[in-house]
Design a protein around this motif. Structure first.
Motif, PDB file in Angstrom:
ATOM      1  N   UNK B 127      55.250  80.316  48.962  1.00 42.22           N
ATOM      2  CA  UNK B 127      54.881  81.197  49.944  1.00 42.22           C
ATOM      3  C   UNK B 127      53.420  81.658  49.665  1.00 42.22           C
ATOM      4  N   UNK B 128      53.057  81.539  48.254  1.00 40.47           N
ATOM      5  CA  UNK B 128      51.902  82.031  47.893  1.00 40.47           C
ATOM      6  C   UNK B 128      50.608  81.084  47.928  1.00 40.47           C
ATOM      7  N   UNK B 129      49.426  81.575  47.671  1.00 42.84           N
ATOM      8  CA  UNK B 129      48.213  80.731  47.927  1.00 42.84           C
ATOM      9  C   UNK B 129      48.293  79.720  46.868  1.00 42.84           C
ATOM     10  N   UNK B 130      47.662  78.698  46.846  1.00 42.04           N
ATOM     11  CA  UNK B 130      48.007  77.456  45.890  1.00 42.04           C
ATOM     12  C   UNK B 130      47.220  77.988  44.408  1.00 42.04           C
ATOM     13  N   UNK B 131      46.322  78.938  44.555  1.00 41.41           N
ATOM     14  CA  UNK B 131      45.865  79.324  43.337  1.00 41.41           C
ATOM     15  C   UNK B 131      46.838  80.179  42.211  1.00 41.41           C
ATOM     16  N   UNK B 132      48.003  80.830  43.221  1.00 38.99           N
ATOM     17  CA  UNK B 132      48.822  81.746  42.658  1.00 38.99           C
ATOM     18  C   UNK B 132      49.715  81.042  41.678  1.00 38.99           C
ATOM     19  N   UNK B 133      50.038  79.767  41.799  1.00 41.28           N
ATOM     20  CA  UNK B 133      51.199  79.229  41.231  1.00 41.28           C
ATOM     21  C   UNK B 133      50.934  78.532  40.080  1.00 41.28           C
ATOM     22  N   UNK B 134      49.861  78.651  39.403  1.00 39.64           N
ATOM     23  CA  UNK B 134      49.471  77.979  38.169  1.00 39.64           C
ATOM     24  C   UNK B 134      50.762  78.121  37.102  1.00 39.64           C
ATOM     25  N   UNK B 136      53.597  77.053  36.806  1.00 45.38           N
ATOM     26  CA  UNK B 136      54.394  75.772  36.758  1.00 45.38           C
ATOM     27  C   UNK B 136      53.881  75.324  35.337  1.00 45.38           C
ATOM     28  N   UNK B 137      55.219  74.763  34.797  1.00 47.05           N
ATOM     29  CA  UNK B 137      54.879  74.027  33.219  1.00 47.05           C
ATOM     30  C   UNK B 137      53.833  73.378  33.297  1.00 47.05           C
ATOM     31  N   UNK B 138      52.800  73.543  32.323  1.00 47.77           N
ATOM     32  CA  UNK B 138      51.728  72.869  31.957  1.00 47.77           C
ATOM     33  C   UNK B 138      50.781  72.530  33.014  1.00 47.77           C
ATOM     34  N   UNK B 139      50.669  73.445  33.975  1.00 49.64           N
ATOM     35  CA  UNK B 139      49.608  73.198  34.868  1.00 49.64           C
ATOM     36  C   UNK B 139      48.165  73.326  34.315  1.00 49.64           C
ATOM     37  N   UNK B 140      47.381  72.429  34.494  1.00 51.59           N
ATOM     38  CA  UNK B 140      46.271  72.254  33.954  1.00 51.59           C
ATOM     39  C   UNK B 140      45.203  72.581  35.006  1.00 51.59           C
ATOM     40  N   UNK B 141      44.394  73.732  34.788  1.00 53.18           N
ATOM     41  CA  UNK B 141      43.655  74.211  35.834  1.00 53.18           C
ATOM     42  C   UNK B 141      41.939  74.132  35.321  1.00 53.18           C
TER      43      UNK B 141
END
Ligand code: FAD
Ligand code: SF4
Lengths: 636, 141
Positions: B127-134, B136-141
């Motif tokens: 439900x969150x904007x894509x930026x809100x969900x970093x 998640x394990x190991x998300x590289x941003x």
């Protein structure tokens, strides 16, 4: 029960899939001795089987619906990848299901224990009352029963499979006459970020549908789900609901955590599968796997007496190796629950139930027009369930007369269904074609291009109602046999003008929705390998896909001369023989079919129980057993 | 002692091609295995040629010849890092290296996502904007 009877079982259920599992469960609850014969493989240990399914899926090159499950030549199934489009139009098929129609029957299923219910998306809308009478709109067939007859069983099914939805929204936005005070077992799942973006741009706006006289108002509406959310404490008058989690165990805290792999496997076991119900079967239910039923047996009066089945490879864990043995087993009632296509195959193989000449006919699906594009901004695709909301305004009303009605699903998983997902997008960006001669994309530019290309993706799935048409059918090809020597099924399939008009209308609606969204349309229906469902209508190219909603092959009706089963899914021609599943549906309706099929299975279970109770009555004279009433208890 | 990438610059080369830093690539835990896959599938000679080339062939020429063959191999290496699958060169069949490789796919990280079936964001995360969900394990941003 009846001591001294020669057979061990009261009921044989053919198929441990969605319908068969529910049927066996209900009868088991009544203490009936049920034998479930399952063609596919059952994991010896449920938790291990689940882990294996997830691992196979993760490691699979083609993440097709069947990828988590070991297949065996003795029980093959059609897979979506069996079909390829030809570059000049037309299609080729290369698989278990032989295709001879003008268009391909584009839906597969799965023959593993739990059936196609392992790999389904888990969307559970109810049929609308209007869906039971499409004949009034000049197409399809009428049901012998109506919404009101099925309503208590809808509630029973929603309890059994655990549905999360908002009753108020279903009443107000879909027009469902839910009983006063009814709430679903779990609260509605949160809509996706994409749903909200869409609602912001679409709610209250109108589009012109060529089938409808008046403009249609758009409204993004939450879809009921068979996946765990927050339990509703007011369920069943305040009794509440406990979600069913891993290996079918009650688990107050099990939730959909957004794995986005519901097709074909939910790692969190938050999505309902028949395996959850199997875990709660009574000890009187026995399942034998790797048991491919090949014939239904009847006596001289036409009464069903049992089945013949072939068992294979009972050696190692993956279903390979071992010989084939033939068995016969008898019971008072035989219930075919092998999936619409396989039920038809079994009746045809047995030469039964076909006084109406309708066995195998009226094959239906929800032909799907996909529209895909890029939103102006990042939407966060590939998160959460495949679809959390839809647009319901094109399902009902007089427009049905002019064109097939349709439900629109908002697709949360980018272009996975349209173009094969990010791997395909990447392939399109790489290679010499990637930047049209401006050199290949590398480094930061590539990373940014992928983000831009995939992060804005969305899809709309227009699911057409296809009317029952006897020309669309399953037959058998005795000249082409599977590994067990059984004739393979043949699909002869096409889309009627009513459906084609629906698809054309959907495309016009889609164009207007894209404009309102400010989205770039990348839909492409040119013939080619990825478009086996390509056709031309009024001079324009379209392509459809199959929703996996195979229906109609043992159609239900009110007369033995025009239908295969009666309203209880009993074969008109053979006492003691039932055929259950979507194959019974007289209309595939404007909703995903499985909740309805589950409600019908629970309703039929009562009738089977009634028959067994009647059988027992004379012997029960001086040993009064539990009262043989036929309420489901939970269908209050 | 061998460096994590086998000491021949495979990681640096991969970073230049993929747009993910050496750190990010190393964090996937796949570099040794991928280097072995590439060497095996490309053959020692072609692998050497590929490694000798400029680290960032952003403007590889179109057309045929060794230049094109190298560009194709570079595409394949990118594909491997981005998806965990070897796309198959010269008509050979594609394959997924392993479930772990699929889970390490960069194509998902490129838009802040996670591969389906791996590293879920939690109930309602969609439900969150894509930026809100970093998260998640190991998300590289
Ligand atoms: C990708 C996909 C997504 C879907 N998503 C949805 C959705 O979101 N909502 C919805 O409503 N529906 C959905 N469906 C449809 C849904 O899965 C089916 O309607 C449902 O599973 C059908 O149930 P069934 O019991 O009739 O058949 P199945 O579930 O297929 O079960 C049949 C069982 O019989 C066994 N069998 C077959 N032949 C024999 C034989 N000869 N002898 C013994 N056993 C046999 C099979 O192995 C299988 O276990 C989806 C389908 C697919 C393919
Ligand atoms: S989104 Fe994930 S957790 Fe939720 S049902 Fe689908 S696979 Fe399961």
């Amino acid at each position: 029960m009846s001591p001294g009877r020669p057979q061990v079982y009261d009921v044989i259920v053919v198929g441990g899939g969605f319908a068969g599992t529910l049927m066996a469960h209900r009868l088991g609850e009544r203490g009936r001795r049920v034998l479930v014969l399952e063609a596919g493989v059952r994991a010896v240990n449920a938790a291990q089987g689940h882990r294996r399914a997830v691992d196979s899926y993760l490691a699979a090159s083609a993440k097709v619906p069947g990828s988590p499950y070991p297949s065996h030549p003795a029980a093959p199934w059609p897979e979506v990848t069996d079909l390829t489009g030809a570059s000049g139009g037309g299609y080729r098929s290369d698989g278990y299901l032989i295709q001879r129609g003008g268009l391909p029957y584009a839906s597969g299923y799965v023959r593993a224990n739990g059936g196609t219910g392992n790999v389904w998306t888990g969307l559970t809308p109810r049929m609308h009352p209007e869906d039971f009478r499409t004949d009034l709109f000049g197409y399809g067939r009428a049901w012998p029963i109506g919404y009101a007859d099925l309503e208590p069983y809808y509630r029973a099914a929603e309890r059994e499979i655990g549905v999360a939805a908002d009753a108020e929204e279903q009443r107000a936005r879909v027009g469902l006459p839910l009983p006063h005070g009814y709430v679903f077992p779990m609260r509605a799942l949160p809509p996706s970020h994409l749903d909200r973006l869409m609602a912001g741009r679409l709610d209250g706006r109108c589009v012109k549908d060529p089938g409808a006289e008046d403009p249609v108002e758009l409204r993004v509406v939450g879809t009921p789900h068979a996946r765990n959310g927050v339990p509703n404490p007011s369920y069943e008058g305040g009794a509440g609901y406990v979600p069913v989690g891993a290996s079918g165990q009650p688990d107050q805290h099990n939730r959909c955590v957004g794995h986005a792999s519901c097709i074909p496997v939910c790692p969190a076991q938050a999505k309902y599968t028949p395996l959850k119900t199997q875990a709660r079967w009574s000890p009187t239910v026995t399942l034998v796997d790797r048991a491919v039923v090949s014939r239904v047996l009847v006596d001289g009066t036409g009464r069903a007496t049992g089945v013949e089945y072939l068992s294979y490879g009972d050696g190692d864990g993956d279903g390979h190796g071992g010989g084939v043995d033939r068995h016969r087993v008898t019971a008072d009632v035989v219930v075919l629950a092998a999936h619409a296509v396989e039920n038809a195959k079994l009746l045809l193989l047995s030469g039964l139930a076909n006084r109406s000449d309708q066995v195998g006919r009226n094959l239906m699906d929800h032909p799907v027009l996909l529209a895909w594009g890029l939103m102006p901004e990042q939407v966060g695709p590939y998160r959460g369930p495949g679809s959390t909301s839809g647009l319901e305004g094109f399902r009902f009303g007089r427009a049905r007369r002019r064109r097939a009605p349709f439900r629109i699903e908002i697709g949360n998983w980018g272009w996975v269904w349209a173009t094969g997902g990010p791997e395909g997008d990447l392939a399109a960006l790489l290679g010499p074609a990637g930047r049209q001669g401006r050199g290949r994309l590398r480094g930061a530019a590539l990373r940014a291009a992928v983000r831009d290309r995939v992060g804005r993706q969305f899809a709309l799935q227009f699911e057409m109602e296809q009317g029952a048409d006897p020309a669309n059918r399953i037959t058998l090809d005795p000249g082409s046999r599977d590994a067990l020597g059984l004739p393979r099924p043949v699909a002869t399939y096409d889309l009627a003008p009513h459906v084609r008009d629906g698809i054309a209308a959907a495309k016009e609606v889609s164009d207007q929705i894209f404009a309102l969204l400010g989205a770039e349309d990348h839909s492409d229906y040119a013939p080619g390998p990825g478009q086996p469902g390509h056709f031309v209508h009024h001079g324009r190219s379209y392509a459809f896909r199959g929703a996996g909603h195979g229906a109609g092959t043992h159609i239900m009706g009110d007369s033995p001369s025009t239908s295969v089963v009666d309203e209880w899914q009993r074969c008109w021609d053979h006492p003691g023989l039932y055929a259950i599943g979507c194959g019974s549906l007289p209309s595939v309706a404007t909703s995903n079919p499985t909740l309805t099929m589950a409600a019908l299975a629970l309703r039929s279970a009562e009738r089977v129980e009634g028959e067994l109770a009647a059988r027992d009555r004379p012997v029960a004279l001086h040993r009064r057993t539990a009262p043989a009433t036929t309420t489901t208890g939970d269908a209050s | 002692m061998q460096a994590l990438d086998g000491g021949d610059g495979f990681l640096a080369k991969s970073a230049a091609l993929t747009g993910f830093s050496e750190e990010e690539l190393r964090a996937t835990g796949m570099s040794q295995e991928y280097r072995a896959v590439v060497r095996e599938r490309a053959g020692a000679d072609r692998y050497r040629l590929f490694m000798e080339e400029e680290p960032c062939p952003d403007r590889a020429d179109e057309g045929h010849g060794p230049q094109e063959a190298r560009a194709e191999l570079a595409d394949a290496v990118i594909h491997l890092w981005y998806t965990g699958s070897w796309p198959g060169l010269d008509g050979a069949a594609p394959f997924t290296v392993s479930a772990r490789a699929y889970a390490a796919g960069l194509v998902w990280r490129a838009f802040g996502g996670q591969p389906p079936g791996v590293g879920p964001g939690g109930f309602g995360s969609w439900a969150g904007a894509p930026g809100d969900v970093a998260a998640g394990a190991g998300a590289a941003r």
